[in-house]
Structure formats: C-alpha cells, structure tokens
Design an enzyme around this catalytic site. Structure first.
Site, PDB file in Angstrom:
ATOM      1  N   LYS A  12      46.673  33.184  29.998  1.00 39.53           N
ATOM      2  CA  LYS A  12      46.287  32.375  31.147  1.00 39.53           C
ATOM      3  C   LYS A  12      46.223  31.110  30.290  1.00 39.53           C
ATOM      4  O   LYS A  12      46.755  29.915  30.970  1.00 39.53           O
ATOM      5  CB  LYS A  12      44.746  32.561  31.601  1.00 39.53           C
ATOM      6  CG  LYS A  12      44.722  33.657  32.467  1.00 39.53           C
ATOM      7  CD  LYS A  12      43.477  33.613  33.075  1.00 39.53           C
ATOM      8  CE  LYS A  12      43.352  34.877  33.841  1.00 39.53           C
ATOM      9  NZ  LYS A  12      41.690  34.767  34.221  1.00 39.53           N
ATOM     10  N   ASP A  74      39.146  32.589  38.777  1.00 38.50           N
ATOM     11  CA  ASP A  74      38.967  34.034  38.996  1.00 38.50           C
ATOM     12  C   ASP A  74      40.235  34.340  39.672  1.00 38.50           C
ATOM     13  O   ASP A  74      40.413  33.641  40.720  1.00 38.50           O
ATOM     14  CB  ASP A  74      37.688  34.475  39.771  1.00 38.50           C
ATOM     15  CG  ASP A  74      37.320  35.672  39.367  1.00 38.50           C
ATOM     16  OD1 ASP A  74      37.100  36.413  38.173  1.00 38.50           O
ATOM     17  OD2 ASP A  74      37.053  36.572  40.461  1.00 38.50           O
ATOM     18  N   SER A  75      40.571  35.434  39.396  1.00 43.83           N
ATOM     19  CA  SER A  75      41.845  35.870  39.973  1.00 43.83           C
ATOM     20  C   SER A  75      42.082  37.510  40.146  1.00 43.83           C
ATOM     21  O   SER A  75      41.326  38.363  39.342  1.00 43.83           O
ATOM     22  CB  SER A  75      43.284  35.325  39.263  1.00 43.83           C
ATOM     23  OG  SER A  75      43.077  35.750  37.941  1.00 43.83           O
ATOM     24  N   ARG A 186      47.941  31.086  40.342  1.00 47.70           N
ATOM     25  CA  ARG A 186      47.130  30.393  39.268  1.00 47.70           C
ATOM     26  C   ARG A 186      47.941  28.956  39.333  1.00 47.70           C
ATOM     27  O   ARG A 186      47.259  27.897  39.278  1.00 47.70           O
ATOM     28  CB  ARG A 186      47.246  30.913  38.112  1.00 47.70           C
ATOM     29  CG  ARG A 186      46.253  30.287  36.953  1.00 47.70           C
ATOM     30  CD  ARG A 186      46.191  31.035  35.692  1.00 47.70           C
ATOM     31  NE  ARG A 186      45.693  32.159  36.095  1.00 47.70           N
ATOM     32  CZ  ARG A 186      46.340  33.379  36.197  1.00 47.70           C
ATOM     33  NH1 ARG A 186      47.580  33.466  35.999  1.00 47.70           N
ATOM     34  NH2 ARG A 186      45.677  34.664  36.668  1.00 47.70           N
TER      35      ARG A 186
END
Ligand code: IMP
Length: 206
Positions: A12, A74-75, A186
């Site tokens: 990420k 948050d994903s 994202r």
C-alpha cells in the site's frame, strides 16, 4: 509538515507514494514515524475503521508534540453473492496469517457453479484524514469487477488474482502498478484526498 500514513503494509505504501508524489511532501509509514501502537479496528464500516486508525495515530503524535497530517485507509473486497463478505474483515478472513492463495481458493470454491452475472464484487477504499487543526475529512471510492474462476496474474496483492475487470479484460493482478493506481479504489480515493489536501490551508499557507 509531513504526512503519516497509518499502515504497515508495504504494498500500500508503494501505491500511496506513487500517487501522492506531486504533493512534494514527505510521506512516512507508521513504522517510519516510529509509531507502534495497537489499534483496535473494531468498526463495522470502512468509514469507522479508517477514522479509528487516523484518530489513534493523530492522538499519539499529539502526545509526542509532533505535527503531521495523518491519513488512514480502510479497504476490502465485497462479494455480492456472499452477502458482501469479506468486507471490513478482508484482511482477517480465514485468519490474518492465512496465505492469500488459500483465501482466494476458498472464495472461488464458495462461488462454485455461480454464473458470471451473480459473481459481482467490488474493492472499496475509504481514506480518512486527521488534520493538524483537529478537523477531519473522508473520501471513498470503489472499483467494480467479478470474481474469476481461477487465480491469474502476479502483480498487486491480496485478492487481486481473483478479481476480474470485465472493462479491461484483465484480472487486477495482471495490471501494471501504474494501470492499477489509475483505476483502483485506493488510487481514486487517494486522488480525491490529494485534491482536498491541495486546497486545504495547511498546504496553501505553506
Ligand atoms: P486493511 O489493511 O484493513 O484496509 O485491509 C485491506 C484488505 O483488503 C487487504 O489486506 C486485502 O485483503 C484486501 N484489499 C484491499 N485492497 C486490495 C487491493 O487493491 N487488492 C487486493 N486486495 C485488497
């Protein structure tokens, strides 16, 4: 001024650094900022969890007398046929340390015999910002796809190898990092956050 991003996930951080690079501001992961505090992600929505993470880090930085913009994401993956599972539990699905090859195989198995039109799914990403002046802001974005019949591709992470994008004729794990950032949940949520930050006085007054 710096940004601290509340994640320990290197995959990420790579995506975040690429997307935010034109802000010309230092971006540190929690680890790089020397923060190692337990965070209880017990929210029931992506929004709640992103906020919990951003607030916890902002409180810790304030306690240390450090100033930063804190971002947290948050994903997760929502599979419609599975009642939107694994959702906010995507990282914890079948246990945090279970390899994704096993988690992915399990999802494919649970969808055995299910036709394409009922295999719809999406990745969701919510980004929360805790600003140094105490204000907060959130962005949300999704990418729609279907759950494939096998794992394909070696890029990305997590559920990317089973997430097929009909519009692109590719699995998410077959996208190059650049391609993925342009279209992903994202990537899009970060772009929205970048626009907010660019217009925020923390930046414009700099
Ligand atoms: P988080 O770190 O609490 O946001 O959990 C996110 C989890 O959702 C990850 O550990 C993955 O399982 C899944 N996930 C989120 N975004 C992606 C993605 O872009 N590709 C694959 N899996 C993802």
């Amino acid at each position: 001024m710096k940004i601290v991003f509340a994640t320990g996930n290197e995959g990420k951080m790579k995506e975040i650094r690429m997307i935010m690079s034109d802000l010309n501001i230092e971006i540190k992961s929690m680890k790089e900022a020397g923060i190692d505090i337990p965070i209880n992600e017990d929210g029931l929505t992506f929004e709640e969890n992103a906020k919990i993470k951003a607030s916890a880090i902002a409180d810790e930085l304030a306690r240390r007398g450090e100033e930063a913009i804190v971002l947290a994401d948050d994903s997760g993956l929502e599979v419609d046929y599975l009642g939107k599972e694994p959702g906010v539990y995507s990282a914890r699905y079948m246990g945090e340390d279970t390899p994704y090859s096993i988690k992915n195989a399990n999802i494919i198995k649970r969808l055995e015999g299910v036709p394409d039109k009922e295999r719809t799914a999406r990745f969701v990403c919510v980004i929360a910002a805790a600003m140094p002046d105490g204000t907060s802001y959130q962005t949300r974005a999704t990418i729609e796809g279907i759950i494939g019949y096998e794992e394909r591709g070696t890029n990305g992470f997590g559920y990317d190898p089973i997430f097929y994008l009909p519009e692109y004729g590719k699995y998410s794990a077959e996208l190059s990092p650049d391609e993925k950032n342009r279209i992903s949940h994202r990537g899009k949520a970060l772009e929205k956050m970048k626009e907010y930050l660019k217009n925020n006085k923390t930046f414009t007054d700099k």
